[in-house]
Design an enzyme around this catalytic site. Structure first.
Site, PDB file in Angstrom:
ATOM      1  N   LEU A  60      -9.267 -17.287   4.341  1.00 20.79           N
ATOM      2  CA  LEU A  60      -9.277 -18.550   5.152  1.00 20.79           C
ATOM      3  C   LEU A  60      -9.212 -18.177   6.625  1.00 20.79           C
ATOM      4  CD1 LEU A  60      -7.294 -21.102   3.385  1.00 20.79           C
ATOM      5  CD2 LEU A  60      -9.793 -21.489   3.858  1.00 20.79           C
ATOM      6  N   GLY A  61      -8.322 -17.381   6.780  1.00 19.77           N
ATOM      7  CA  GLY A  61      -7.887 -16.947   8.039  1.00 19.77           C
ATOM      8  C   GLY A  61      -6.939 -17.914   9.020  1.00 19.77           C
ATOM      9  N   VAL A  62      -5.881 -18.078   8.120  1.00 17.64           N
ATOM     10  CA  VAL A  62      -4.735 -18.981   8.464  1.00 17.64           C
ATOM     11  C   VAL A  62      -3.578 -18.166   8.270  1.00 17.64           C
ATOM     12  CG1 VAL A  62      -5.793 -21.094   8.617  1.00 17.64           C
ATOM     13  CG2 VAL A  62      -4.563 -20.427   6.529  1.00 17.64           C
TER      14      VAL A  62
ATOM     15  N   GLY B 295       9.844   4.713 -14.633  1.00 13.62           N
ATOM     16  CA  GLY B 295       8.741   5.379 -15.459  1.00 13.62           C
ATOM     17  C   GLY B 295       8.040   4.226 -16.257  1.00 13.62           C
ATOM     18  N   ASN B 296       8.225   3.052 -16.416  1.00 18.17           N
ATOM     19  CA  ASN B 296       7.712   1.995 -17.149  1.00 18.17           C
ATOM     20  C   ASN B 296       6.613   1.518 -16.194  1.00 18.17           C
ATOM     21  OD1 ASN B 296      10.384   1.588 -18.882  1.00 18.17           O
ATOM     22  ND2 ASN B 296       8.585   1.083 -19.769  1.00 18.17           N
ATOM     23  N   SER B 297       6.604   1.773 -15.001  1.00 22.85           N
ATOM     24  CA  SER B 297       5.628   0.958 -14.081  1.00 22.85           C
ATOM     25  C   SER B 297       4.337   1.467 -14.560  1.00 22.85           C
ATOM     26  CB  SER B 297       5.945   1.448 -12.621  1.00 22.85           C
ATOM     27  OG  SER B 297       7.083   1.314 -12.030  1.00 22.85           O
TER      28      SER B 297
ATOM     29  N   ILE C 210       0.301 -19.329   7.315  1.00 28.05           N
ATOM     30  CA  ILE C 210       0.931 -20.371   6.895  1.00 28.05           C
ATOM     31  C   ILE C 210       2.669 -20.399   6.617  1.00 28.05           C
ATOM     32  CG2 ILE C 210      -1.019 -21.347   5.654  1.00 28.05           C
ATOM     33  CD1 ILE C 210       0.032 -20.059   3.083  1.00 28.05           C
TER      34      ILE C 210
ATOM     35  N   HIS D 218       1.323   2.168  -7.101  1.00 28.19           N
ATOM     36  CA  HIS D 218       2.477   2.757  -6.668  1.00 28.19           C
ATOM     37  C   HIS D 218       2.724   4.111  -7.527  1.00 28.19           C
ATOM     38  CE1 HIS D 218       5.282   0.533  -9.063  1.00 28.19           C
ATOM     39  NE2 HIS D 218       5.875   1.576  -9.523  1.00 28.19           N
TER      40      HIS D 218
ATOM     41  N   ASP E 192      -0.989  -4.143  -6.285  1.00 25.07           N
ATOM     42  CA  ASP E 192      -0.354  -2.931  -6.990  1.00 25.07           C
ATOM     43  C   ASP E 192      -0.924  -2.517  -8.250  1.00 25.07           C
ATOM     44  OD1 ASP E 192       1.361  -0.659  -7.139  1.00 25.07           O
ATOM     45  OD2 ASP E 192       2.982  -1.709  -7.853  1.00 25.07           O
TER      46      ASP E 192
END
Length: 470
Positions: free
Chosen positions: A260-262, A204-206, A264, A102, A132
């Site tokens: 996996l295609g689930v 600014g710490n990101s 949950i 970001h 991120d």
């Protein structure tokens, strides 16, 4: 006299042992900070933003109007440069920098400041919005001072840490604190296992590093709780999670996560009770994507995944992280709970990033006239799901059920919403109002306090719900 000597020896021995074992606060962080500061960078980006200054959006004056020239300038799109600030750290002497996605997202120009005064242009090697994380390359042939990733799994609650970054654009700033909590989930991204710290982290710490007392990076500072400034609750991506993503971004320029295609959901106490599971644990399969690895392996909606690749799943949120970290194409054992017993399925994992290729084709349907009915035992009014509903909501073609049109006061399902679709009850498909009335009636006659229903909510997510009939 000898007794006094013995007591003194014991006293001083215990005092020495306590001093050795205690982890007192460091007398100073100065040496550590001095060593690490050259590896932490300040990042600034610029992005072109287009805005429309028309005070009457969507309204235009007709040609020849006396107001046309007066307001013409307002309808002209205006462009301006927007600046953003963040932090990062160097992991290779060739100038490879790690930061948050970001921080650099949509950036046209990226400038990295090293040592507080030297500025360099940088380019993006790869970025991953889901975690991120972004990897940059400083455009220079100079050699830089790198830091190493540490083992975040060894980080314990109460350990001392320091954060270095660029809060509010002030430049290299050091703050200290402890690890306040582990395995935090705050709803920011798909994969969350944050380290919580009270070391001050501000805007600014990101993207900046969270260091342990050995000077190794155990986290990437990503978010804070609260607006404006630090209130002592900051969150960092664990280094072990970050390193897997970073390695893939450096090697491929993109991520390759297992799939996996689930869909949950959490196993609640009510669901565990209905399924005769010893305690709420695992991840309940709400739906299975067509032609997905799970579909091909025979996983069904209603299964509870208890173990994945020999790793026990204690909570639902653990499964997506473990699956994503597993190699694409690998065949793994998945232990599930079905019909009140454990069974094991072998599943060959797909790749999450290409899973959009598996889409269900929909057919054109005609509108049907709805028939409204009341389910008195649940205090709701429903109508049958029709073909138009299926098309508009993009549900599987063969879906049957009842659309809730009204929820009465003190209804056992008053936490549901109008528009939710009840498709199953007690693992039986609902095709008509009578189907649901019969299932609820049978449960009430047998003094059953809880039944299990399946709904599609207004976001078209398939959910299992434990309904308390009493």
């Amino acid at each position: 006299m000898n007794k006094i000597k013995k007591l003194l020896i014991v006293f001083f021995t215990l005092t020495f042992v306590m001093q050795v074992n205690a982890k007192d606060a460091p007398a100073s962080f100065a040496d550590l900070a001095e060593r690490l500061m050259p590896s932490v960078v300040n990042i600034s980006t610029t992005t072109t933003v287009t805005t429309n200054t028309n005070p009457f959006p969507g309204f235009e004056f007709p040609p020849g109007s006396p107001f046309e020239d007066m307001f013409k300038e307002f309808g002209t799109p205006q462009t301006r440069k927007s600046a953003a600030l963040g932090s990062g750290f160097i992991i290779d002497e060739k100038g490879i920098v790690i930061t948050n996605n970001h921080v650099i997202q949509d950036a046209e120009d990226i400038v990295v400041r090293v040592g507080g005064d030297k500025e360099y242009k940088a380019t993006i090697i790869g970025a991953d919005p889901l975690s991120d994380i972004a990897v940059l390359q400083i455009d220079s042939k100079e050699k830089f001072t790198p830091v190493n990733f540490g083992n975040s799994d060894k980080a314990r609650i109460g350990d001392w840490v320091i954060a270095i970054g660029n809060p509010f654009g002030l430049g290299g700033t050091v703050t200290a604190g402890i690890i306040s909590a582990r395995n935090r989930s705050i709803g920011l991204s798909r994969y969350e296992d944050y380290i919580q710290t009270d070391a001050s982290i501000n805007s600014g710490n990101s993207g900046g590093p969270l260091f342990d007392m050995n000077g190794d990076v155990i986290g990437i500072n990503t978010a804070i709780l609260g607006k404006g400034g630090s209130i002592g609750i900051g969150f960092s991506i664990p280094s072990n999670d970050a390193k897997r993503v970073v390695d893939q971004l450096i090697e491929f320029g993109e991520t390759k996560r297992g799939w996996l295609g689930v869909r949950i959901q959490v196993v609640s106490e009510e669901i565990a009770d209905v399924e005769k599971l010893d305690e709420p644990r695992g991840a309940l399969v709400a739906s299975v994507a067509e032609n997905s690895p799970s579909d091909k392996a025979g996983i069904k909606a209603g299964d509870i995944i208890l173990e994945f690749n020999n790793t026990e799943i204690k909570e639902m949120k653990e499964l997506p992280i473990i699956v994503a970290q597993t190699e694409v194409g690998k065949t793994v054992d998945v232990k599930i709970w079905r019909n009140k017993r454990e069974i094991t399925k072998k599943i060959k994992l797909g790749r999450l990033e290409t899973s959009e290729d598996f889409k269900v084709e929909k057919k054109e349907t005609k509108e049907e006239k709805p028939e409204i009915s009341e389910i008195k035992s649940l205090k709701i009014i429903v109508r049958p799901l029709n073909k138009k509903d299926i098309e508009q909501r993009k549900l599987p073609n063969q879906t049957t059920g009842l659309v809730i049109t009204n929820i009465g006061k003190n209804s056992p399902v008053d936490y549901l919403n109008v528009g939710d679709v009840i498709v199953e009850a007690q693992k039986k498909k609902i095709k008509s109002t009578k189907d649901l009335e019969d299932i609820v009636g049978t449960a009430l006659k047998s003094n059953q306090k809880t039944i299990l229903i399946v709904i599609y909510n207004n976001q078209n997510q398939r959910r299992y719900i434990g309904v308390k009939l009493d």
